[in-house]
Design a protein around this motif. Sequence first.
Motif, mmCIF file in Angstrom:
data_model
loop_
_atom_site.group_PDB
_atom_site.id
_atom_site.type_symbol
_atom_site.label_atom_id
_atom_site.label_comp_id
_atom_site.label_asym_id
_atom_site.label_seq_id
_atom_site.Cartn_x
_atom_site.Cartn_y
_atom_site.Cartn_z
ATOM 1 N N GLY A 2 7.888 4.282 -0.274
ATOM 2 C CA GLY A 2 6.802 3.315 -0.146
ATOM 3 C C GLY A 2 6.883 2.205 -1.169
ATOM 4 N N GLY A 3 5.772 1.549 -1.408
ATOM 5 C CA GLY A 3 5.716 0.470 -2.366
ATOM 6 C C GLY A 3 4.285 -0.004 -2.510
ATOM 7 N N ARG A 4 4.123 -1.196 -3.081
ATOM 8 C CA ARG A 4 2.774 -1.764 -3.253
ATOM 9 C C ARG A 4 2.661 -3.073 -2.479
ATOM 10 N NH1 ARG A 4 0.361 1.221 -7.300
ATOM 11 N NH2 ARG A 4 -1.643 0.295 -6.736
ATOM 12 N N PHE A 5 1.634 -3.146 -1.670
ATOM 13 C CA PHE A 5 1.339 -4.328 -0.855
ATOM 14 C C PHE A 5 0.092 -4.966 -1.454
ATOM 15 C CE2 PHE A 5 -0.884 -6.465 2.523
ATOM 16 C CZ PHE A 5 0.023 -6.810 3.516
ATOM 17 N N LEU A 6 0.168 -6.244 -1.766
ATOM 18 C CA LEU A 6 -1.001 -6.930 -2.344
ATOM 19 C C LEU A 6 -1.413 -8.091 -1.454
ATOM 20 C CD1 LEU A 6 -2.877 -7.215 -4.900
ATOM 21 C CD2 LEU A 6 -1.247 -8.925 -5.715
ATOM 22 N N SER A 7 -2.660 -8.063 -0.999
ATOM 23 C CA SER A 7 -3.203 -9.173 -0.215
ATOM 24 C C SER A 7 -4.150 -9.972 -1.105
ATOM 25 C CB SER A 7 -3.941 -8.616 1.014
ATOM 26 O OG SER A 7 -4.426 -9.693 1.788
ATOM 27 N N ILE A 8 -4.034 -11.308 -1.018
ATOM 28 C CA ILE A 8 -4.762 -12.187 -1.947
ATOM 29 C C ILE A 8 -5.661 -13.136 -1.164
ATOM 30 C CG2 ILE A 8 -4.476 -13.936 -3.768
ATOM 31 C CD1 ILE A 8 -1.568 -12.810 -4.106
ATOM 32 N N GLY A 9 -6.952 -13.161 -1.465
ATOM 33 C CA GLY A 9 -7.829 -14.095 -0.761
ATOM 34 C C GLY A 9 -9.297 -13.790 -0.960
ATOM 35 N N GLU A 10 -10.087 -14.112 0.058
ATOM 36 C CA GLU A 10 -11.541 -13.950 -0.042
ATOM 37 C C GLU A 10 -12.065 -12.994 1.021
ATOM 38 O OE1 GLU A 10 -13.996 -17.533 0.540
ATOM 39 O OE2 GLU A 10 -15.639 -16.508 -0.493
ATOM 40 N N CYS A 11 -12.839 -12.019 0.565
ATOM 41 C CA CYS A 11 -13.579 -11.153 1.482
ATOM 42 C C CYS A 11 -15.047 -11.549 1.332
ATOM 43 C CB CYS A 11 -13.377 -9.690 1.104
ATOM 44 S SG CYS A 11 -14.207 -8.551 2.235
ATOM 45 N N PRO A 43 1.957 4.656 5.794
ATOM 46 C CA PRO A 43 1.741 5.998 5.254
ATOM 47 C C PRO A 43 1.240 5.960 3.801
ATOM 48 C CG PRO A 43 4.087 5.510 5.406
ATOM 49 C CD PRO A 43 3.370 4.361 6.043
ATOM 50 N N GLU A 44 0.843 7.115 3.321
ATOM 51 C CA GLU A 44 0.205 7.225 2.006
ATOM 52 C C GLU A 44 1.104 6.812 0.838
ATOM 53 O OE1 GLU A 44 -2.987 7.748 1.175
ATOM 54 O OE2 GLU A 44 -3.252 7.527 3.353
ATOM 55 N N ASP A 45 2.426 6.812 1.052
ATOM 56 C CA ASP A 45 3.275 6.411 -0.078
ATOM 57 C C ASP A 45 3.266 4.893 -0.301
ATOM 58 O OD1 ASP A 45 4.750 5.856 2.185
ATOM 59 O OD2 ASP A 45 6.637 6.681 1.442
ATOM 60 N N TRP A 46 2.525 4.181 0.539
ATOM 61 C CA TRP A 46 2.297 2.757 0.293
ATOM 62 C C TRP A 46 0.896 2.565 -0.282
ATOM 63 C CZ3 TRP A 46 5.012 -1.742 0.463
ATOM 64 C CH2 TRP A 46 6.309 -1.659 0.973
ATOM 65 N N ALA A 47 0.813 1.767 -1.357
ATOM 66 C CA ALA A 47 -0.495 1.374 -1.884
ATOM 67 C C ALA A 47 -0.829 0.009 -1.293
ATOM 68 C CB ALA A 47 -0.443 1.288 -3.398
ATOM 69 N N ILE A 48 -2.057 -0.155 -0.835
ATOM 70 C CA ILE A 48 -2.521 -1.464 -0.353
ATOM 71 C C ILE A 48 -3.607 -1.912 -1.318
ATOM 72 C CG2 ILE A 48 -3.469 -2.767 1.594
ATOM 73 C CD1 ILE A 48 -0.959 -1.242 2.394
ATOM 74 N N GLN A 270 8.572 -0.565 7.063
ATOM 75 C CA GLN A 270 9.142 0.771 7.205
ATOM 76 C C GLN A 270 10.469 0.758 7.960
ATOM 77 O OE1 GLN A 270 6.022 3.994 8.065
ATOM 78 N NE2 GLN A 270 5.100 2.107 8.818
ATOM 79 N N HIS A 271 10.571 -0.108 8.983
ATOM 80 C CA HIS A 271 11.734 -0.021 9.875
ATOM 81 C C HIS A 271 12.635 -1.251 9.867
ATOM 82 C CE1 HIS A 271 9.761 3.573 11.313
ATOM 83 N NE2 HIS A 271 8.666 2.870 11.534
ATOM 84 N N LYS A 272 12.183 -2.326 9.208
ATOM 85 C CA LYS A 272 13.007 -3.540 9.043
ATOM 86 C C LYS A 272 13.482 -4.158 10.366
ATOM 87 C CE LYS A 272 13.124 -3.238 4.483
ATOM 88 N NZ LYS A 272 11.739 -3.399 4.135
#
Length: 305
Positions: A2-11, A43-48, A270-272
């Motif tokens: 997995g890895g870390r995914f970071l979304s940047i903006g306004e909620c 999956p859980e091995d990715w941090a969002i 995950q699958h490229k």
Amino acid sequence: MGGRFLSIGECMVELSQADDGHLRKGFAGDTFNTAWYARACLPEDWAIDYFTALGDDAMSDEMIAFMSSAGIGTQSIRRLRGKTPGLYMINLKDGERSFSYWRDSSAARQLATDGDALRAAIEASDVLYFSGITLAILSREDAFTLLAELRRAKAAGKLVAFDPNLRPRLWSSLDAMHTMIAEGARAATLVMPSYDDEAAHFSDDSIAATIRRYRQYGAAMVVVKNGPDGATIGDGAQETLVPAVKVVKVIDTTSAGDSFNGAFLAHYLQHKDAVTAAGFAAKIAAKVIQEYGALIPHEKLKTVR
Ligand code: ADP
């Protein structure tokens, strides 16, 4: 792996009308919606994680609790004294939806005022996501601070995804919008525009023209969404149309593009493979438009393959 995914903006805080006439409170915003769907599909091995700025009021606390309960990391969110989140209301009249916004002084407009905090969050992540709305709500100076950090991430070989999400009303002029959207694409490796918007605001006369333009700005891959007509992937010289899923009864198209983006990225990471990722994203988006609201519960998406 997995890895870390970071979304940047306004909620924002969302108010909509319940059947009994009462107002229902929710939380939504383009980049947050995409994080929500990426979370549902990875999956859980990715941090969002979500990056924004909020205030120190109870509504900001509640929004953070909501994000956490969805499994989205809030540890990088900045809290600004005396500020509040932005708010919008969905008005329903004769079956037509319209939106009223109160976001001019929202905390999120300051999300890039602390360059060090921004750099730390971006450096800690493997995949970055932002939109034209993220850029539109920032001062010009702060937008360039964010873009510089994203260009560093791109130079470091990270996937940087950008949805232009063109909203002329958020920009001081069309010129400003065109310039900054081009800058956004330059900082990205993957651009995910909607053809309707691009044709309307950049005068593109074909999907191929949209792909060409974003590739000229510097994006390696472009995925152009086109509602029920599917999505076209422009990767190198290759253009591949991936059809949408047939939906007989569309209930609410809110978040179609945001959910497509989240699902596409989840699958692609995950699958490229962009073509199968677009096929999966079309299935998720089709599910989303058959329900009311921007955020469909994660359980309802689990069966989509
Ligand atoms: P946006 O919401 O950003 O304008 P689109 O309208 O292009 O984006 O929709 C994004 C994706 O959602 C499309 O690529 C498609 O997969 C799906 N979608 C949207 N509208 C429909 C529809 N009427 N029928 C089936 N799929 C749709």
